[in-house]
Each structure stands twice: as structure tokens, then as C-alpha cells.
Design a protein around this motif. Structure first.
Motif, short mmCIF file in Angstrom:
data_model
loop_
_atom_site.label_atom_id
_atom_site.label_comp_id
_atom_site.label_asym_id
_atom_site.label_seq_id
_atom_site.Cartn_x
_atom_site.Cartn_y
_atom_site.Cartn_z
N GLY A 29 0.88 -1.05 0.02
CA GLY A 29 0.28 0.31 -0.04
C GLY A 29 1.12 1.55 0.19
N PHE A 30 -0.11 2.60 0.13
CA PHE A 30 1.35 3.38 0.55
C PHE A 30 1.63 4.16 2.01
CE2 PHE A 30 -1.91 4.10 -2.96
CZ PHE A 30 -1.01 4.72 -3.98
N ILE A 31 2.89 3.95 2.08
CA ILE A 31 3.54 4.16 3.10
C ILE A 31 4.31 5.66 3.68
CG2 ILE A 31 5.65 3.78 4.93
CD1 ILE A 31 3.58 1.71 4.25
N VAL A 32 3.89 6.93 4.51
CA VAL A 32 4.05 8.12 4.47
C VAL A 32 5.49 7.50 5.56
CG1 VAL A 32 3.49 10.35 5.54
CG2 VAL A 32 1.86 8.15 4.35
N ASP A 33 6.50 8.69 4.88
CA ASP A 33 7.48 8.62 5.73
C ASP A 33 7.83 10.05 6.79
OD1 ASP A 33 8.19 6.01 6.05
OD2 ASP A 33 9.29 5.84 4.06
N ASP A 34 7.94 10.59 7.04
CA ASP A 34 8.55 12.18 7.76
C ASP A 34 9.65 12.03 8.13
OD1 ASP A 34 8.58 11.55 10.54
OD2 ASP A 34 6.34 12.43 10.43
N LEU A 45 -4.10 6.23 -1.63
CA LEU A 45 -3.41 8.01 -1.88
C LEU A 45 -4.01 8.13 -1.18
CD1 LEU A 45 -0.81 9.50 -2.11
CD2 LEU A 45 -1.88 10.02 -4.93
N ASP A 46 -5.26 8.97 -1.49
CA ASP A 46 -6.26 8.93 -0.91
C ASP A 46 -6.46 9.05 0.72
OD1 ASP A 46 -7.30 10.34 -3.51
OD2 ASP A 46 -9.61 9.34 -2.37
N GLU A 47 -6.36 8.24 1.63
CA GLU A 47 -6.39 7.94 2.80
C GLU A 47 -5.04 8.47 3.07
OE1 GLU A 47 -6.50 3.85 3.57
OE2 GLU A 47 -8.78 3.36 2.94
N ALA A 48 -3.76 8.25 2.57
CA ALA A 48 -2.66 8.86 2.93
C ALA A 48 -2.12 10.59 3.04
CB ALA A 48 -1.28 8.33 2.36
N LEU A 49 -2.87 10.98 1.98
CA LEU A 49 -2.41 12.49 1.90
C LEU A 49 -4.01 13.12 3.41
CD1 LEU A 49 -3.44 12.71 -2.13
CD2 LEU A 49 -1.36 13.59 -0.75
#
Length: 109
Positions: A29-34, A45-49
Motif C-alpha cells: 500500500g502507501f507508506i508515509v515517511d516523515d 493514496l487518498d487515505e495517505a494524503l
């Protein structure tokens, strides 16, 4: 790890006030890294955004870099609008500066 599909960077004007966040597409899926943590995987992507990071109004000097397959995403454009903040605020998307109008739209500068 996945390939980057959206990168958000901002310049805060002083040490410690700048940063970046990357959304990567992977088989999971989509992983968000800060700069501190990873979040996800998200199914879309919508959920990640939807994370707050992409909706902080008046972010200083926001720059979005998007891969072609996500560049027209409605969720991405909504995030860009929020990042621009109030009327007259700016966001750079794939090297093109956009300004938020009084009507709440993004227009190329």
C-alpha cells in the motif's frame, strides 16, 4: 521500501523549521515517511494524503513533487490547496508555482 509518488518539502526560514514528507507506493500500500516516523500502510493514496501533514494551512514555502500517475488526484489537489493556506498563499507543484485565489482555487502563477 517502495517508490516515491508524492514528496512534500517546506522551507521554514530558520534551522529546525524546514522538513519533508514522502509517500511511497509499495506492494503493501502507501507508506508515509516523515523525518521521525513511518505511517501506514494505507490502502489508497487518498487515505495517505488525509494525514494532517498534508493539510497544514500557510505552510512556509510548500513544494510538492508528484509522479505523473498521481499528479491529477483530487485528494492531492485538495492537499495542495490547504498547504497554500489563505488567499494569496502559494504552493509549488512539480516546479510550477500556484497561488490560492480569493475564490479558494489554485491558479498557475
Amino acid at each position: 521500501m517502495g517508490r516515491p509518488v508524492v514528496t512534500l518539502g517546506w522551507e521554514g526560514g530558520s534551522p529546525g523549521h524546514s522538513g519533508s514528507v514522502v509517500i511511497r507506493a509499495s506492494r503493501r500500500g502507501f507508506i508515509v515517511d516523515d523525518e521521525v516516523d513511518s505511517y501506514g500502510p494505507f490502502g489508497t493514496l487518498d487515505e495517505a494524503l488525509a494525514l494532517n501533514t498534508f493539510h497544514l494551512g500557510d505552510t512556509p514555502g510548500p513544494v510538492l513533487i508528484c509522479s505523473p500517475e498521481v499528479a491529477g488526484s483530487a485528494a492531492l489537489m485538495a492537499a495542495a490547496l490547504d498547504l497554500a493556506g489563505s488567499s494569496g498563499g502559494e504552493v509549488c507543484i512539480n516546479g510550477v508555482r500556484h497561488v490560492r485565489t480569493a475564490e479558494g482555487e489554485l491558479r498557475r502563477r
